[in-house]
Design an enzyme around this catalytic site. Structure first.
Site, PDB file in Angstrom:
ATOM      1  N   ARG A  95      27.955  44.844  28.702  1.00 54.05           N
ATOM      2  CA  ARG A  95      27.207  43.684  27.947  1.00 54.05           C
ATOM      3  C   ARG A  95      25.885  43.354  29.026  1.00 54.05           C
ATOM      4  NH1 ARG A  95      30.369  38.769  26.245  1.00 54.05           N
ATOM      5  NH2 ARG A  95      28.228  38.297  25.306  1.00 54.05           N
ATOM      6  N   CYS A 131      27.942  33.588  32.295  1.00 56.49           N
ATOM      7  CA  CYS A 131      28.598  34.649  31.770  1.00 56.49           C
ATOM      8  C   CYS A 131      28.042  34.744  30.272  1.00 56.49           C
ATOM      9  CB  CYS A 131      30.201  34.285  31.677  1.00 56.49           C
ATOM     10  SG  CYS A 131      30.685  32.813  31.309  1.00 56.49           S
TER      11      CYS A 131
END
Length: 287
Positions: free
Chosen positions: A186, A245
């Protein structure tokens, strides 16, 4: 309870502390992003004695849009006074030890830990190894709901942890050390299952939060964590570090690991990639 636990507490130490008066306030914050009611079901089936359940979406997060209709991320911070009232209703009083736990390696417990510190409460720790460690130490579980507690006197106080918003972060890109706790694929922008765009905030370094854990689910020793974080971004002035995050949850895991390692003062960007990537005018990077 003195001295207070402020980062991690072992299952053995917790069992000893539960015999004290007042006993620690236990918060079960287990969760599953794919099944948002799974944590609450698991809590009803079995939880640590007298533990209360807090839900990531309902209790530990706030409205996804602000008063101007701008997206704040998938798990923005809750209203401070509302969360403080919720905790007081569960019996929290000023100075009482709080222990947060989950069954997911501490990823949600670390969020609750950070939020308590954001509310000005220092005596809060994460159960190292979570529910699994409690079970491995022979700790008992109970089902159903705990007895209604007597309300505590807790009120929100000045935050013990720093944070910054998207505008402040963008204004200081290149001046801060940014750590992204998401999975490497990601971070590199190869996949993006949850948010508006793939990639990462320019200048960020990647440290998957799970790297803080040993094979048994407990955190690595403090000195090992310190060496790993210092090797990530040398030189390493902790006060210039910002954690993020996907939505401001697992970033807290890296922040907890740093605090436990004695690397104090790093900041949280709560909106994280979910907020950042929703604005097409903000820069991004890949690979």
């Amino acid at each position: 309870m003195s001295p207070a636990y402020q980062t991690l507490i072992s299952a053995t130490a917790l069992r000893e502390q539960l015999d004290g008066s007042p006993a620690p306030l236990l918060l079960d914050v287990g969760f599953d992003l794919a099944d948002t009611e799974a944590g609450e079901r698991a809590h009803a089936q079995g939880h640590l004695p007298d533990a209360h359940y807090l839900h990531l979406d309902r209790d530990l997060s706030g409205a996804k849009t602000d008063a101007q209709g701008r997206f704040r991320g998938r798990h923005p911070l809750p209203e401070r006074e509302r969360l403080a009232e919720r905790l007081a209703g569960l019996g929290l009083s000023t100075g009482r030890q709080v222990v947060c736990y989950d069954a997911q390696g501490g990823m949600y417990a670390a969020r609750a830990w950070w939020l308590l510190r954001w509310l000005g409460h220092a005596a809060v720790a994460v159960l190292d190894g979570g529910r699994q460690a409690w079970h491995a130490e022979g700790g008992a579980l109970e089902g159903g709901a705990p007895a209604a507690p007597a309300p505590g006197d807790f009120r929100a106080a000045p935050p013990l942890v720093p944070m910054l918003d998207a505008d402040a972060l963008q204004a200081r890109l290149g001046q801060l050390r940014l750590i992204d706790a998401r999975a490497p694929e990601r971070f590199r922008g190869e996949v993006e299952p949850l948010d508006s765009q793939a990639g990462h905030i320019p200048g960020a370094s990647n440290r998957l939060f799970k790297l803080n854990l040993q094979e048994d689910g407990r955190f690595k020793p403090a000195e090992q964590l310190r060496q790993e974080f210092e090797a990530l971004l040398p030189p390493f002035p902790a006060g210039q570090v910002v954690h993020q995050c996907g939505s401001g949850v697992t970033a807290c895991h890296n922040l907890l690991a740093m605090e436990h390692a004695g690397l104090l003062g790093s900041q949280l960007y709560p909106g994280s990639w979910s907020e950042w990537s929703a604005d097409p005018l903000r820069p991004l990077a890949k690979a």
